[in-house]
Design a protein around this motif. Structure first.
Motif, PDB file in Angstrom:
ATOM      1  N   LYS B  55       0.840  -1.204   0.000  1.00 37.79           N
ATOM      2  CA  LYS B  55       0.000   0.000   0.000  1.00 37.79           C
ATOM      3  C   LYS B  55       0.879   1.261   0.000  1.00 37.79           C
ATOM      4  CE  LYS B  55      -4.467   0.377  -0.091  1.00 37.79           C
ATOM      5  NZ  LYS B  55      -5.154  -0.290  -1.208  1.00 37.79           N
ATOM      6  N   VAL B  56       1.952   1.191   0.768  1.00 40.23           N
ATOM      7  CA  VAL B  56       2.867   2.344   0.843  1.00 40.23           C
ATOM      8  C   VAL B  56       3.534   2.561  -0.517  1.00 40.23           C
ATOM      9  CG1 VAL B  56       4.943   3.264   1.966  1.00 40.23           C
ATOM     10  CG2 VAL B  56       3.252   2.028   3.316  1.00 40.23           C
ATOM     11  N   LYS B  57       3.892   1.449  -1.179  1.00 40.77           N
ATOM     12  CA  LYS B  57       4.488   1.546  -2.519  1.00 40.77           C
ATOM     13  C   LYS B  57       3.515   2.251  -3.466  1.00 40.77           C
ATOM     14  CE  LYS B  57       6.782  -1.344  -5.982  1.00 40.77           C
ATOM     15  NZ  LYS B  57       5.877  -1.880  -7.010  1.00 40.77           N
ATOM     16  N   GLU B  58       2.246   1.872  -3.348  1.00 43.18           N
ATOM     17  CA  GLU B  58       1.202   2.479  -4.182  1.00 43.18           C
ATOM     18  C   GLU B  58       1.077   3.980  -3.890  1.00 43.18           C
ATOM     19  OE1 GLU B  58      -2.323  -0.267  -4.240  1.00 43.18           O
ATOM     20  OE2 GLU B  58      -3.392   1.648  -4.444  1.00 43.18           O
ATOM     21  N   MET B  59       1.130   4.356  -2.606  1.00 44.78           N
ATOM     22  CA  MET B  59       1.075   5.782  -2.239  1.00 44.78           C
ATOM     23  C   MET B  59       2.226   6.550  -2.873  1.00 44.78           C
ATOM     24  SD  MET B  59       0.357   5.659   1.859  1.00 44.78           S
ATOM     25  CE  MET B  59      -0.875   4.571   2.571  1.00 44.78           C
ATOM     26  N   CYS B  60       3.401   5.924  -2.901  1.00 40.73           N
ATOM     27  CA  CYS B  60       4.575   6.565  -3.504  1.00 40.73           C
ATOM     28  C   CYS B  60       4.367   6.760  -4.995  1.00 40.73           C
ATOM     29  CB  CYS B  60       5.823   5.718  -3.286  1.00 40.73           C
ATOM     30  SG  CYS B  60       6.381   5.750  -1.588  1.00 40.73           S
ATOM     31  N   GLU B  61       3.877   5.703  -5.652  1.00 40.68           N
ATOM     32  CA  GLU B  61       3.696   5.771  -7.106  1.00 40.68           C
ATOM     33  C   GLU B  61       2.638   6.796  -7.488  1.00 40.68           C
ATOM     34  OE1 GLU B  61       2.881   1.667  -7.637  1.00 40.68           O
ATOM     35  OE2 GLU B  61       4.974   1.134  -7.995  1.00 40.68           O
ATOM     36  N   LYS B  62       1.609   6.920  -6.655  1.00 42.45           N
ATOM     37  CA  LYS B  62       0.488   7.809  -7.003  1.00 42.45           C
ATOM     38  C   LYS B  62       0.677   9.236  -6.532  1.00 42.45           C
ATOM     39  CE  LYS B  62      -3.299   4.666  -7.709  1.00 42.45           C
ATOM     40  NZ  LYS B  62      -4.534   4.164  -7.130  1.00 42.45           N
ATOM     41  N   LEU B  63       1.383   9.434  -5.427  1.00 40.01           N
ATOM     42  CA  LEU B  63       1.404  10.783  -4.866  1.00 40.01           C
ATOM     43  C   LEU B  63       2.758  11.252  -4.331  1.00 40.01           C
ATOM     44  CD1 LEU B  63      -0.719  13.120  -3.931  1.00 40.01           C
ATOM     45  CD2 LEU B  63      -0.146  12.243  -1.678  1.00 40.01           C
ATOM     46  N   LEU B  64       3.436  10.396  -3.564  1.00 42.02           N
ATOM     47  CA  LEU B  64       4.601  10.895  -2.821  1.00 42.02           C
ATOM     48  C   LEU B  64       5.844  11.076  -3.693  1.00 42.02           C
ATOM     49  CD1 LEU B  64       4.067   8.766   0.407  1.00 42.02           C
ATOM     50  CD2 LEU B  64       3.436  11.150   0.027  1.00 42.02           C
ATOM     51  N   ALA B  65       5.926  10.322  -4.782  1.00 44.14           N
ATOM     52  CA  ALA B  65       7.048  10.499  -5.700  1.00 44.14           C
ATOM     53  C   ALA B  65       6.490  10.696  -7.104  1.00 44.14           C
ATOM     54  CB  ALA B  65       7.965   9.278  -5.663  1.00 44.14           C
ATOM     55  N   ASN B  66       7.305  11.230  -7.977  1.00 43.33           N
ATOM     56  CA  ASN B  66       6.935  11.341  -9.386  1.00 43.33           C
ATOM     57  C   ASN B  66       7.745  10.303 -10.156  1.00 43.33           C
ATOM     58  OD1 ASN B  66       6.684  11.943 -12.048  1.00 43.33           O
ATOM     59  ND2 ASN B  66       6.957  14.151 -11.833  1.00 43.33           N
TER      60      ASN B  66
END
Lengths: 79, 79
Positions: B55-66
């Motif tokens: 889930k955290v990986k998904e958050m990174c891909e969608k919002l926290l990182a470009n």
């Protein structure tokens, strides 16, 4: 060549608008269960062998971090 | 409560204006021997036990990182 990693984080109690905004955005995207999110800086420094950890600490205090509102931690990762 | 640390760094070859500016400023302040300086993000996430690393990986891909210009690495630091 020496490698340093520097972690710059907001001091306890200092408001982190970027972190709060990201936390709200995650909430709006439907990600539940995020209690806190803080965004700091991750600095990767490559330098000559002549640059000591003390020198890097000085760089942080003078330029790379703002000691009034930020803490920093230095790790040497490669010699 | 789970704790994650996320390191967001510019992909190889992507220009990092903040890093370059800091490197020049160190040079102007008289600090010699800095070969490279990159500035990325250091994100600290506290969340419920229900939030999985995926889930955290998904958050990174969608919002926290470009993902177009940035890489990210996730470390779980506390359970």
């Amino acid at each position: 060549m020496k490698q340093y990693q520097i972690f710059v984080t907001g001091k306890q109690g200092i408001f982190d608008p970027a972190g709060k905004t990201a936390q709200n955005a995650l909430d709006n995207l439907g990600y539940e269960g995020v209690a806190d999110l803080k965004i700091g800086k991750f600095i990767q420094l490559s330098c000559d062998d002549s640059v000591s950890p003390e020198k890097v600490k000085e760089m942080c205090e003078k330029l790379l971090a703002n000691p009034i509102i930020e803490d920093f931690r230095i790790e040497q990762t490669g010699a």
